[in-house]
Design a protein around this motif. Structure first.
Motif, PDB file in Angstrom:
ATOM      1  N   ASP A   1       0.863  -1.230   0.062  1.00  8.07           N
ATOM      2  CA  ASP A   1      -0.183   0.013   0.011  1.00  8.07           C
ATOM      3  C   ASP A   1       0.951   1.204  -0.097  1.00  8.07           C
TER       4      ASP A   1
ATOM      5  N   ASP B   1      -4.422  -4.831 -13.421  1.00  5.75           N
ATOM      6  CA  ASP B   1      -4.429  -3.634 -12.569  1.00  5.75           C
ATOM      7  C   ASP B   1      -5.273  -4.475 -11.434  1.00  5.75           C
ATOM      8  N   LEU B   2      -6.158  -5.328 -11.676  1.00  4.84           N
ATOM      9  CA  LEU B   2      -6.958  -6.040 -10.738  1.00  4.84           C
ATOM     10  C   LEU B   2      -6.064  -6.799  -9.809  1.00  4.84           C
TER      11      LEU B   2
ATOM     12  N   ALA C   1      -4.150  -4.649  -7.347  1.00  5.78           N
ATOM     13  CA  ALA C   1      -4.895  -4.206  -6.270  1.00  5.78           C
ATOM     14  C   ALA C   1      -4.971  -5.357  -5.218  1.00  5.78           C
ATOM     15  N   GLU C   2      -5.121  -6.734  -5.779  1.00  4.44           N
ATOM     16  CA  GLU C   2      -5.468  -7.872  -5.116  1.00  4.44           C
ATOM     17  C   GLU C   2      -4.310  -8.073  -4.073  1.00  4.44           C
TER      18      GLU C   2
ATOM     19  N   ARG D   1      -1.639   0.080  -4.959  1.00  2.49           N
ATOM     20  CA  ARG D   1      -2.414   1.126  -5.316  1.00  2.49           C
ATOM     21  C   ARG D   1      -2.339   1.160  -7.005  1.00  2.49           C
TER      22      ARG D   1
ATOM     23  N   PHE E   1     -12.666  -0.819 -12.915  1.00  2.00           N
ATOM     24  CA  PHE E   1     -11.541  -1.075 -11.771  1.00  2.00           C
ATOM     25  C   PHE E   1     -12.343  -0.512 -10.550  1.00  2.00           C
TER      26      PHE E   1
ATOM     27  N   HIS F   1     -15.074  -3.089  -9.253  1.00  2.00           N
ATOM     28  CA  HIS F   1     -14.689  -4.338  -8.851  1.00  2.00           C
ATOM     29  C   HIS F   1     -14.354  -4.344  -7.216  1.00  2.00           C
TER      30      HIS F   1
ATOM     31  N   HIS G   1     -12.554  -1.566  -5.778  1.00  2.00           N
ATOM     32  CA  HIS G   1     -11.096  -1.356  -5.500  1.00  2.00           C
ATOM     33  C   HIS G   1     -10.950   0.310  -5.316  1.00  2.00           C
TER      34      HIS G   1
ATOM     35  N   ASP H   1     -10.569   2.302  -2.919  1.00  2.40           N
ATOM     36  CA  ASP H   1      -9.632   2.529  -2.009  1.00  2.40           C
ATOM     37  C   ASP H   1      -8.280   2.384  -2.362  1.00  2.40           C
ATOM     38  N   ARG H   2      -8.045   1.553  -3.600  1.00  5.70           N
ATOM     39  CA  ARG H   2      -6.903   1.337  -4.222  1.00  5.70           C
ATOM     40  C   ARG H   2      -6.795   2.495  -5.392  1.00  5.70           C
TER      41      ARG H   2
END
Length: 317
Positions: A191, A209-210, A213-214, A218, A250, A253, A255, A257-258
């Motif tokens: 993070d 990108d996903l 984030a997972e 960020r 994005f 999904h 995310h 906060d990311r």
């Protein structure tokens, strides 16, 4: 006290306001200042830059994060004068846009040397400016895969981030597997890393990108405004709706906060003509209206441009 380093000194994150998290006062490749075709006097650069920053401030913009990096035209004394003149907080960076922009002195340096240099620019100051860097820039060199020099810079950046609490911002989010492996080996929480340019027209399809984030990273959708609809679009342009839809997917999904967003604009390009009609103020003039038209509420916009960047930029120590 929680703080963010700006060129005029540390400030509380609550004072950042709306943040353009990935921008440039003046970016050019090493040596561009010697090219008489593109050389600009300080007065020319000032005349191009001040109106854009003033408009940014008048629109409600609070903070401009300059991620130009060492060897690419970074000029912190100039940033200080611009910040004082326009009222915009400017955050400067240490680090490099990519290994292929590092001059030989730095390209030959060890991980330990680079880490010490980054830490010095964050804790002591950049040269004799009296200003400290607020972010660390790293990047993937041309070709789409991290070079050995890129990997040394990423490792040094991770060590400097851990030592100082300052976050890392990347140029491109491709080859993220190698980057995340290095950060993991160094023990850096993801993070503290913003993987940038996930939305650019060249690499978007190769950017996970996903997945980033997972893993806890960020993700920066920060080339807004580089559209194929422009009169003379750059090679990394992308259709406006396609980029916006990518961003909304994005967020959809789970995310939010990311996610962070910016325009990657260049106030006064060095050594190249720049992209006509594209400025940091695309955020206010086009992106915010597009988000609202797509049904994004004001609370979400505040999360994206105020809360998320403040959390990211706050020094963690």
């Amino acid at each position: 006290m929680s703080r963010v380093n700006t060129v005029l000194g540390p400030i509380p994150p609550e004072e950042l306001g709306i943040v353009a998290v990935h921008e440039h006062i003046g970016y050019g490749m090493p040596g561009s200042e010697l090219d008489t075709k593109w050389w600009k006097s300080p007065e020319q650069r000032y005349a191009e830059t001040v109106p854009k920053l003033r408009a940014f401030h008048e629109y409600g913009g609070g903070t401009f994060v300059d991620v130009t990096g060492i060897c690419n035209g970074r000029d912190v004394d100039y940033y200080k004068s611009l910040s004082a003149k326009t009222g915009v907080h400017i955050v400067a960076c240490t680090g490099f846009v990519g290994g292929d922009t590092a001059l030989p002195f730095f390209a030959r340096a060890s991980v330990d040397y680079l880490a010490e240099h980054f830490v010095h620019e964050i804790t002591v100051g950049i040269g004799g400016t009296g200003s400290s860097a607020g972010v660390i820039k790293v990047g993937v060199s041309r070709g789409g895969r991290m070079t050995e020099l890129d990997k040394r810079i990423y490792r040094a950046a991770a060590r400097a981030a851990l030592a100082t609490g300052v976050p890392i911002l990347t140029h491109l989010a491709i080859d993220a597997e190698n980057a995340i492996a290095i950060f993991g080996e160094e023990g850096l929480p993801l993070d503290r890393v913003l993987f940038g340019h996930a939305d650019d027209g060249v690499n978007a399809e190769q950017t996970r990108d996903l997945w980033i984030a997972e893993q806890g990273g960020r993700v920066g959708f920060d080339t807004f405004g580089y559209e194929t609809e422009l009169e003379d679009p750059p090679f990394w342009a992308r259709p406006r709706k396609e980029r916006l839809d990518h961003f909304l997917r994005f967020i959809g999904h789970g995310h939010l906060d990311r996610a962070l967003a910016s325009a990657d604009a260049n106030c006064s390009p060095l050594g190249w003509p720049g992209v006509k009609g594209h400025t940091v103020n695309y955020l206010f003039e086009d992106l915010f209206p597009d988000l609202r038209a797509a049904g994004v509420d004001e609370a979400t916009i505040t999360t994206l441009f105020v809360e998320n960047p403040a959390d990211f930029l706050t020094i963690q120590n």
